[in-house]
Design a protein around this motif. Structure first.
Motif, PDB file in Angstrom:
ATOM      1  N   VAL A   1       0.837  -1.208   0.000  1.00  0.00           N
ATOM      2  CA  VAL A   1       0.000   0.000   0.000  1.00  0.00           C
ATOM      3  C   VAL A   1       0.863   1.245   0.000  1.00  0.00           C
TER       4      VAL A   1
ATOM      5  N   LEU B   1       2.215   1.875  -3.450  1.00  0.00           N
ATOM      6  CA  LEU B   1       1.206   2.460  -4.331  1.00  0.00           C
ATOM      7  C   LEU B   1       0.990   3.934  -4.006  1.00  0.00           C
ATOM      8  N   GLU B   2       0.949   4.262  -2.722  1.00  0.00           N
ATOM      9  CA  GLU B   2       0.733   5.657  -2.317  1.00  0.00           C
ATOM     10  C   GLU B   2       1.884   6.544  -2.770  1.00  0.00           C
TER      11      GLU B   2
ATOM     12  N   CYS C   1      -6.460  -3.678  -1.457  1.00  0.00           N
ATOM     13  CA  CYS C   1      -7.223  -2.641  -2.164  1.00  0.00           C
ATOM     14  C   CYS C   1      -7.982  -1.768  -1.183  1.00  0.00           C
TER      15      CYS C   1
ATOM     16  N   PHE D   1      -5.543   0.539   0.657  1.00  0.00           N
ATOM     17  CA  PHE D   1      -5.070   1.611  -0.217  1.00  0.00           C
ATOM     18  C   PHE D   1      -6.161   2.657  -0.435  1.00  0.00           C
TER      19      PHE D   1
END
Length: 833
Positions: A612, A615-616, A673, A676
């Motif tokens: 996560v 992705l961030e 998911c 996130f």
């Protein structure tokens, strides 16, 4: 009588009766009538109007009245006749009752006469059969006397015969007379107060004693010294002992078995070299040879049901167990795991051989210890090695041997040596895993290429296969306390594997500050097994400083460690169940691997948080770009902004790859998911507040961008699929709820301010949980000056205070609050009393 009937009629006329609908319907069925006067809903006015519909019809009123009076008199007569009839019925009933009572009295007299005659008949029958009964008693007494005399004659002859045969030692001819005398003696158990019978009983008992002493002496004379006698007459002596008191046979067998093991006690004395564990095979070889010699020489002497060979073997086991226990206690320092397992294996083989040769009928209840022996099954990697045994039915388990652990129990106090050796082997195995992970990081072998699913680390499967072998081996040794020590050892190295192989091989987060401190805190928390502190420190560390993106190989390693941690979690649950099944029931509740399962849960959570975070990180620069746009000077609303394209493009590139790598654990991909989405939306809202000031066009453009981001987030779980799949319902609800806040903020910014109260009310309706600090940021986004914000802020605070007061009032008025006040009042009254 007339007056009484008149009164009844008058009462009937003066009373209006209304029956229930059910009763009324029954009356209509029994007495059907079309007369309006008989209807339950009779109305006088309506009835009169029907008789006199016009004024001209009133001329016939006298005729109608006369007709009515005639009808009334007719009804009165009918009622009077019914009342009189009812009176006559009562008188007839009383007369019938009196007649019935007279008949009953007559019947009672007849019954008494019959009973008296029956008693007289019984007395006559007794008188007739009295002499017959006396004859029956005489016949029975005579028969009993003759039988007793016959038994006494047999007893006297039998005693004399036994005396002669005992003196001549003719054991073969004694058995039948001895059995007959013992059976006859049972008939005289109730006649022992007769001197002659008591004398015969004493003589029989003395013969038993002489036979027991005589046969025992013959056995001892035959088997002692070097000039042993012939043993033919001993076989007949055994038949006699089988008839005598069982204690005589038991004492003789104890003596005989000890005689057979005298040579063994001398050869394997604790001072002899043959006595130590490394030559334990010689003990078992000696008893095998001795049993063969015994059966060839003396096997025909004893009856087969005496199981003399089995008794010798069982006594050998008892003696061997006691001797080995004393010897190992003296030479404990010389015992190593190799020697211990060698002795246990050889002993187990010998006990299995005894189980095949003997049935264990001479074993006492406490000697046989039920121990289920499981065969080692072929392992399949990385399949769960503990699931295979669960599929076996109870009927497939072998029956426990009665000789299992008859000798092997002496090794149980020393099984900690086995556990210590197992601990060292696991430590070496863990060192090998650590060394392999340094030369070849986790995921490098299991993940071949950038795309494709991540597999479980081979070291994990090796560890659990080793666990299975150890558990089966320990089960064959003992299922008692040692299994608890085995479980503790398993727990220790599960924790080490989670830390050294999984957690320590996660990619390190590169940040501008706090790297060393944070990682040391993580490791310390992990070793302390404080799960809550571990997660909090890990998550706080993720937020420190600017983080760099993971490479494809690092991302693959994270996914591989996540799938391995999930495999460890599931297999640890199976391991816990299997340990509880194998261990004795008294210890099963003490097996608890929940702490280790929590640790693997934490590793999974950390892997998800790392992904996560990665992705961030890729989205941060685009969100920062959003705040630098000149939203106040925007003139036209166009397509979605470039920063939105950047974020969506990054997600479309990263999500399918991660999803493929986590194909074996989809539930954790869904959790990724969700985490996130939550984190990204929070950052998005924070960045929205920084987009100030906004004009109407800029706010509309931002609203369009937020909507496009919401659409992308809703499609996140299935992003990259050729066939569109619906996201989980829980995930969709979270995204819609959290993105609604961002949309409402922009809609509030776009709303005109007609009056402070209306604007604040509108804000409250759209965002019920809006805080004053957030309201301040919204006003800044609208580009209002400080002086223009003052009345709006005051109005917002007033509404906030009113809302708080309303909630407090509702709490005070609630039943729970009132109950609390009443309890306080009761306590105060009690104190004062």
């Amino acid at each position: 009588m007339e007056n009484h009937e008149e009164d009844d009629l008058e009462e009937l006329r003066s009373t209006v009766y209304t029956f229930p609908p059910s009763v009324q319907s029954v009356i209509e069925q029994v007495l059907p009538s079309n007369d309006p006067l008989d209807q339950p809903n009779f109305n006088v006015v309506d009835y009169i109007n029907s008789l006199f519909p016009t004024e001209q019809s009133l001329s016939n009123i006298d005729d109608v009245v006369n007709e009515m009076e005639l009808k009334i008199r007719t009804i009165d007569k009918e009622i009077r006749s019914v009342v009189r009839g009812q009176t006559n019925v009562g008188q007839d009933g009383r007369a019938a009752l009196e007649d019935a009572q007279k008949v009953i009295r007559q019947l009672f007299v007849h019954i008494k006469d019959i009973k008296d005659k029956a008693e007289q008949s019984e007395e006559v029958v007794k008188e007739i059969t009295r002499d017959i009964k006396q004859l029956d008693f005489a016949k029975r007494n005579l028969t009993t006397s003759m039988t007793a005399l016959n038994h006494l004659h047999m007893l006297v002859e039998g005693v004399d015969t036994l005396k002669v045969l005992t003196q001549k030692k003719q054991y073969g001819e004694i058995v039948l007379p001895l059995q007959a005398v013992m059976q006859v003696m049972q008939h005289f158990n109730n006649y022992m107060d007769i001197p002659q019978v008591k004398q015969l009983s004493d003589q029989v008992r003395q013969i038993h004693v002489e036979l027991a002493q005589q046969i025992t002496a013959d056995f001892k004379q035959a088997f002692s010294g070097q000039n042993s006698k012939h043993f033919n007459h001993l076989t007949e002596g055994c038949s006699v002992l089988s008839v005598l008191d069982p204690k005589v046979k038991k004492d003789l067998l104890v003596w005989f078995v000890n005689i057979q093991l005298q040579e063994y006690a001398h050869l394997f004395d604790e001072n002899q070299d043959f006595a130590w564990l490394d030559k334990i095979d010689r003990r078992y070889a000696w008893i095998k040879k001795h049993l063969l010699d015994f059966e060839s020489k003396f096997g025909t002497i004893f009856p087969p049901e005496w199981e003399v060979s089995e008794r010798i073997a069982v006594q050998f086991c008892h003696v061997t167990r006691e001797d080995l226990a004393k010897l190992m206690n003296k030479r404990r320092s010389e015992i190593d795991v190799k020697l211990l397992l060698y002795a246990i294996q050889r002993t187990g083989n010998f006990e299995s051989l005894l189980a095949k040769r003997f049935i264990g009928s001479t074993l006492e209840a406490g000697d046989a210890k039920s121990t289920a022996v499981s065969n080692d099954a072929a392992e399949k990697t990385p399949g769960n090695p503990f699931e295979e045994e669960n599929k076996k039915s109870e009927n497939e388990k072998p029956r426990p041997s009665p000789f299992a652990n008859l000798i092997g129990r002496c090794f149980e106090p020393y099984l900690n040596i086995y556990i210590e050796s197992l601990d060292r082997n696991l430590a070496d195995l863990m060192s090998k895993f650590v060394s392999d992970s340094k030369t070849q990081p986790p995921g490098a072998k299991e993940f071949n290429g950038i795309e494709g699913p991540s597999s479980v680390l081979s070291s994990c499967a090796d560890l659990f296969v080793f666990y299975k072998k150890c558990m089966l081996q320990c089960t064959q040794l003992s299922t008692g306390l040692i299994m608890l020590s085995l479980a503790e050892t398993f727990q220790k190295y599960l924790r080490e594997y989670a830390l050294k192989i999984l957690q320590n091989n996660l990619p390190k987060i590169v940040s501008s500050a706090g790297i060393g401190t944070s990682m040391s805190n993580i490791t310390r928390d992990f070793r302390d097994l404080s799960t809550s502190g571990f997660i909090q420190n890990f998550q706080s560390f993720l937020k420190e400083g600017e983080t760099a993106r993971f490479s494809k190989e690092e991302q693959s390693r994270i996914c591989c460690i996540l799938t391995t941690a999930e495999y460890c979690l599931e297999t640890t649950q199976q391991l816990e169940e299997k340990l509880r099944e194998k261990i004795d029931k008294s210890y099963s509740e003490k097996i608890n691997l929940s702490q280790e399962q929590d640790i693997f849960h934490n590793v999974i959570s950390n892997c998800i948080q790392l992904l996560v975070q990665d992705l961030e990180t890729a989205c941060d620069s685009a969100l920062t770009t959003m705040t630098k746009v000149q939203w106040s000077s925007m003139e036209v609303v166009g397509d979605q902004s470039n920063y939105v394209n950047t974020i969506i493009g990054h997600l479309r590139q990263a999500i399918p790859t991660i999803r493929d790598r986590l194909s074996s654990c989809r539930k954790y991909f869904t959790q990724l998911c969700l985490n996130f989405a939550n984190s990204f939306i929070i950052k998005l809202v924070q960045q929205l507040y920084k987009c100030k000031p906004l004009n109407a066009v800029g706010a509309e453009q931002l609203l369009l961008d937020v909507h496009m981001l919401k659409t992308a987030l809703l499609d996140l779980p299935s992003m990259g699929y050729q066939i569109q799949r619906k996201a989980p319902v829980t995930y969709t609800k979270v995204v819609l709820k959290e993105m609604a806040k961002a949309e409402m903020i922009l809609k509030i910014v776009m709303s005109p301010i007609e009056s402070p109260s209306d604007f604040v009310k509108q804000c409250r309706m759209r965002l019920p949980n809006l805080q004053s600090s957030e309201f301040q940021k919204i006003l800044d986004m609208k580009g209002l000056k400080k002086t223009e914000q003052v009345p709006l802020l005051e109005q917002f605070k007033q509404s906030e205070n009113a809302s708080t007061a309303a909630k407090s009032h509702a709490m005070h008025d609630s039943p729970e609050h009132e109950a609390g006040r009443i309890k306080k009042l009761e306590k105060l009254i009690k104190k004062r009393i």
